[in-house]
Design a protein around this motif. Structure first.
Motif, PDB file in Angstrom:
ATOM      1  N   MET A 141      55.001 -22.605 -42.277  1.00  0.00           N
ATOM      2  CA  MET A 141      54.012 -22.355 -41.218  1.00  0.00           C
ATOM      3  C   MET A 141      54.180 -23.458 -40.182  1.00  0.00           C
ATOM      4  N   THR A 169      48.202 -22.560 -36.734  1.00  0.00           N
ATOM      5  CA  THR A 169      46.831 -22.451 -37.211  1.00  0.00           C
ATOM      6  C   THR A 169      45.969 -23.575 -36.634  1.00  0.00           C
ATOM      7  N   LYS A 222      48.537 -27.619 -38.688  1.00  0.00           N
ATOM      8  CA  LYS A 222      49.057 -27.858 -40.039  1.00  0.00           C
ATOM      9  C   LYS A 222      50.143 -28.920 -39.969  1.00  0.00           C
ATOM     10  N   ARG A 259      51.951 -23.991 -52.283  1.00  0.00           N
ATOM     11  CA  ARG A 259      51.787 -22.666 -51.677  1.00  0.00           C
ATOM     12  C   ARG A 259      53.096 -22.202 -51.046  1.00  0.00           C
ATOM     13  N   ALA A 261      49.272 -17.709 -37.538  1.00  0.00           N
ATOM     14  CA  ALA A 261      48.788 -17.230 -38.835  1.00  0.00           C
ATOM     15  C   ALA A 261      47.409 -16.609 -38.691  1.00  0.00           C
ATOM     16  N   ASP A 262      47.306 -15.340 -39.077  1.00  0.00           N
ATOM     17  CA  ASP A 262      45.991 -14.698 -39.141  1.00  0.00           C
ATOM     18  C   ASP A 262      45.922 -13.796 -40.376  1.00  0.00           C
ATOM     19  N   GLY A 263      46.307 -14.368 -41.514  1.00  0.00           N
ATOM     20  CA  GLY A 263      46.282 -13.605 -42.765  1.00  0.00           C
ATOM     21  C   GLY A 263      47.538 -12.787 -42.962  1.00  0.00           C
ATOM     22  N   GLY A 264      47.943 -12.648 -44.217  1.00  0.00           N
ATOM     23  CA  GLY A 264      49.092 -11.797 -44.535  1.00  0.00           C
ATOM     24  C   GLY A 264      50.423 -12.340 -44.056  1.00  0.00           C
ATOM     25  N   THR A 265      50.554 -13.664 -44.038  1.00  0.00           N
ATOM     26  CA  THR A 265      51.831 -14.203 -43.531  1.00  0.00           C
ATOM     27  C   THR A 265      52.965 -13.980 -44.530  1.00  0.00           C
ATOM     28  N   ARG A 266      52.649 -13.984 -45.843  1.00  0.00           N
ATOM     29  CA  ARG A 266      53.747 -13.772 -46.820  1.00  0.00           C
ATOM     30  C   ARG A 266      54.194 -12.322 -46.808  1.00  0.00           C
ATOM     31  N   TYR A 288      42.695 -13.003 -41.385  1.00  0.00           N
ATOM     32  CA  TYR A 288      42.158 -14.220 -41.999  1.00  0.00           C
ATOM     33  C   TYR A 288      40.657 -14.142 -42.313  1.00  0.00           C
ATOM     34  N   ASP A 301      40.336 -12.006 -45.326  1.00  0.00           N
ATOM     35  CA  ASP A 301      40.897 -12.702 -46.493  1.00  0.00           C
ATOM     36  C   ASP A 301      39.890 -13.739 -47.004  1.00  0.00           C
ATOM     37  N   ASP A 324      41.658 -10.154 -53.794  1.00  0.00           N
ATOM     38  CA  ASP A 324      42.742 -10.283 -52.834  1.00  0.00           C
ATOM     39  C   ASP A 324      44.021  -9.887 -53.572  1.00  0.00           C
TER      40      ASP A 324
HETATM   41  N1  UDP Z   1      45.899 -20.577 -43.731  1.00  0.00           N
HETATM   42  C1  UDP Z   1      45.866 -21.672 -42.881  1.00  0.00           C
HETATM   43  N2  UDP Z   1      46.429 -22.848 -43.298  1.00  0.00           N
HETATM   44  C2  UDP Z   1      47.023 -22.981 -44.518  1.00  0.00           C
HETATM   45  C3  UDP Z   1      47.048 -21.863 -45.373  1.00  0.00           C
HETATM   46  C4  UDP Z   1      46.491 -20.683 -44.951  1.00  0.00           C
HETATM   47  O1  UDP Z   1      45.373 -21.566 -41.774  1.00  0.00           O
HETATM   48  O2  UDP Z   1      47.519 -24.075 -44.844  1.00  0.00           O
HETATM   49  C5  UDP Z   1      45.294 -19.312 -43.270  1.00  0.00           C
HETATM   50  C6  UDP Z   1      46.306 -18.461 -42.522  1.00  0.00           C
HETATM   51  O3  UDP Z   1      45.668 -17.714 -41.508  1.00  0.00           O
HETATM   52  C7  UDP Z   1      46.804 -17.542 -43.605  1.00  0.00           C
HETATM   53  C8  UDP Z   1      45.496 -17.282 -44.331  1.00  0.00           C
HETATM   54  O4  UDP Z   1      44.864 -18.553 -44.368  1.00  0.00           O
HETATM   55  O5  UDP Z   1      47.426 -16.387 -43.094  1.00  0.00           O
HETATM   56  C9  UDP Z   1      45.641 -16.753 -45.736  1.00  0.00           C
HETATM   57  O6  UDP Z   1      46.404 -17.634 -46.499  1.00  0.00           O
HETATM   58  P1  UDP Z   1      47.035 -17.215 -47.872  1.00  0.00           P
HETATM   59  O7  UDP Z   1      47.414 -18.466 -48.596  1.00  0.00           O
HETATM   60  O8  UDP Z   1      46.189 -16.214 -48.561  1.00  0.00           O
HETATM   61  O9  UDP Z   1      48.440 -16.530 -47.475  1.00  0.00           O
HETATM   62  P2  UDP Z   1      48.812 -15.275 -46.548  1.00  0.00           P
HETATM   63  O10 UDP Z   1      47.665 -14.282 -46.589  1.00  0.00           O
HETATM   64  O11 UDP Z   1      49.056 -15.790 -45.175  1.00  0.00           O
HETATM   65  O12 UDP Z   1      50.047 -14.715 -47.174  1.00  0.00           O
END
Ligand code: UDP
Length: 238
Positions: free
Chosen positions: A62, A67, A71, A81, A116-121, A173, A176, A182
């Motif tokens: 990231m 974000t 970060k 993570r 990043a707004d959720g669902g990045t993986r 986000y 989430d 989840d």
């Molecule tokens: N996030 C953030 N900083 C971090 C980790 C997560 O801002 O260090 C936010 C980001 O918007 C991310 C969301 O939290 O997409 C959800 O994080 P998660 O670990 O569930 O992974 P993701 O949904 O992105 O796969």
């Protein structure tokens, strides 16, 4: 909530976004933006030498400005993570790969989150698959058997969850953050499962809820596969 609970966020896919790698995809779903590149190296990891097989791996990151608050840039160590996510992306790609048909070369799929707004993986997997197909197509003639594409199928992924008591697709986000359950689901284009990771966050969930989440994920992944296919066009290998 503007979209329906079974609707995915709007997706935009820009192939050939950068020039340096044979696969380069800017993948956007809603406000999540990921740059996925696929680089090819004629070197395989030492433990694979002599096997004649290739390897596909992934890295995820990231960017600091992706974000709020910023970060911190990972300089020397990769956090838990990040490790978990990059392994998931690599496993998902290898689940459909024929590493023998790839020949002795390594492909690295790099997923860098710009916003990043959720669902990045899950965005990394869906976008990374397009970059991987583009990269393989770029050296198709040099494959051990050019008629044998080294992927058996595509993969796409989506995050679903129980938000305000209701099954909801493609969590951003705020969703989430609010979700009681989840779940990240990775599926192939033909509709098989690659990985299902579901967690009740300070909560439990019923078999019925699990079933409804799987139904939502199947719908989402099917739609994402069509978008991947449309983005690649006639070079779609499956
Ligand atoms: N996030 C953030 N900083 C971090 C980790 C997560 O801002 O260090 C936010 C980001 O918007 C991310 C969301 O939290 O997409 C959800 O994080 P998660 O670990 O569930 O992974 P993701 O949904 O992105 O796969």
């Amino acid at each position: 909530m503007k979209r329906k609970r079974n609707e995915i966020r709007p997706v935009k896919i820009k192939r050939n976004f950068t020039k340096t790698t044979p696969g380069s995809v800017l993948y956007q779903c809603g406000d999540t933006v990921v740059l996925c590149t696929a680089s090819v190296s004629e070197k395989v990891p030492p433990w694979m030498a002599e096997s004649g097989k290739g390897w596909i791996t992934a890295e995820y990151n990231m960017l600091p400005g992706s974000t709020e608050p910023r970060k911190r840039r990972d300089r020397n160590k990769v956090d838990g993570r990040t490790t978990e996510i990059q392994r998931l992306i690599g496993r998902s790609m290898r689940a459909v790969a024929d590493l023998e048909a790839l020949g002795p070369r390594q492909i690295t799929v790099d997923c860098d989150v710009l916003q990043a707004d959720g669902g990045t993986r899950t965005a990394s997997i869906t976008g990374g698959m397009i970059a991987l197909i583009d990269a393989i197509n770029s050296f198709k003639k040099e494959l051990p058997d050019p008629t044998k594409f080294p992927l058996r199928d595509s993969v796409a992924a989506i995050s679903v969850g129980i938000v305000d008591g209701k099954p909801t697709s493609d969590l951003d986000y705020p969703m989430d953050f609010a979700a009681a359950v989840d779940m990240n689901v990775v599926m192939t284009g033909k509709g098989n499962f690659v990985e299902v990771q579901g967690t009740g966050e300070e909560s439990t969930f019923t078999e019925k809820e699990l079933g409804s989440l799987i139904t939502l994920a199947k719908k989402g992944c099917k739609e994402l596969t069509v978008l991947q296919q449309n983005a690649i066009g006639k070079k779609w290998p499956f």
